[in-house]
Scaffold this motif. Structure first.
Motif, short mmCIF file in Angstrom:
data_model
loop_
_atom_site.label_atom_id
_atom_site.label_comp_id
_atom_site.label_asym_id
_atom_site.label_seq_id
_atom_site.Cartn_x
_atom_site.Cartn_y
_atom_site.Cartn_z
N PHE A 185 1.03 -1.11 -0.13
CA PHE A 185 0.07 -0.06 0.07
C PHE A 185 0.93 1.14 0.10
CE2 PHE A 185 -2.18 -3.37 2.14
CZ PHE A 185 -3.43 -3.47 1.37
N LEU A 204 1.30 4.46 -2.86
CA LEU A 204 1.43 6.01 -2.38
C LEU A 204 2.76 6.43 -2.97
CD1 LEU A 204 0.53 8.54 -0.78
CD2 LEU A 204 1.58 7.39 1.15
N LEU A 238 -3.83 1.36 7.26
CA LEU A 238 -5.03 0.84 6.28
C LEU A 238 -6.01 2.25 6.38
CD1 LEU A 238 -5.35 -2.71 6.95
CD2 LEU A 238 -4.72 -1.59 4.93
N PRO A 294 -5.08 4.99 2.44
CA PRO A 294 -5.81 5.22 1.17
C PRO A 294 -6.16 7.00 1.11
CG PRO A 294 -6.64 3.54 2.49
CD PRO A 294 -5.62 3.98 3.11
N ILE A 304 -3.14 8.68 -0.41
CA ILE A 304 -3.26 8.07 -1.75
C ILE A 304 -4.22 9.11 -2.54
CG2 ILE A 304 -3.76 6.39 -3.71
CD1 ILE A 304 -2.66 4.27 -1.89
N LEU A 305 -5.58 9.53 -2.12
CA LEU A 305 -6.61 10.15 -2.54
C LEU A 305 -6.09 11.75 -2.47
CD1 LEU A 305 -9.72 8.69 -1.19
CD2 LEU A 305 -8.88 8.56 -3.53
#
Length: 132
Positions: free
Chosen positions: A48, A52, A117, A121, A124-125
């Motif tokens: 993950f 990124l 977790l 995300p 990343i957004l």
């Protein structure tokens, strides 16, 4: 070698701790071997984190060599996972809490999976420009 059952059990323990349930500590393997296996959390998070990094790298100008960027980020990732336990061992000894060190670090490492977790995300957004 860590088992899938230990991973699930440890993540569930971290989830219970996140819900302010002290019985979450019962789900961790707090031995020396369990301490070393808890660093598998870094392996779970790594893919993950790599996504990124790829998004962040794509946003950089082409002046930064690819190998240099990923080498520096990889070294920083490893240092982040290894430096904190060394610092906490020193702190635990200074406060005469060495007997709690393994339990703390095992819980901390597995809780990092849940934290990341949630964080990655969103990061990343944000890096992709979806969030400001």
């Amino acid at each position: 070698m860590i088992t899938f059952r230990e991973i699930i059990r440890s993540l569930y323990g971290a989830y219970r701790l996140a819900r302010i349930d002290p019985s979450g500590l019962d789900f961790f393997e707090t031995t020396v071997a369990g301490f070393w296996r808890s660093f598998f959390a870094a392996v779970i998070i790594a893919p993950f984190y790599l996504v990124l990094l790829m998004i962040r790298y794509a946003d950089l100008s082409n002046q930064t060599p690819t190998f240099r960027f990923f080498a520096i980020e990889t070294v920083a990732y490893v240092i982040a996972w290894l430096a904190f336990p060394v610092i906490m061992w020193t702190v635990a000894q200074a406060f005469d809490r060495s007997r709690h060190f393994l339990r703390f670090m095992v819980a901390y490492n597995w809780a990092a999976v849940l934290q990341n977790l949630l964080y990655i995300p969103i990061a990343i957004l944000a890096a992709a420009g979806v969030l400001s």
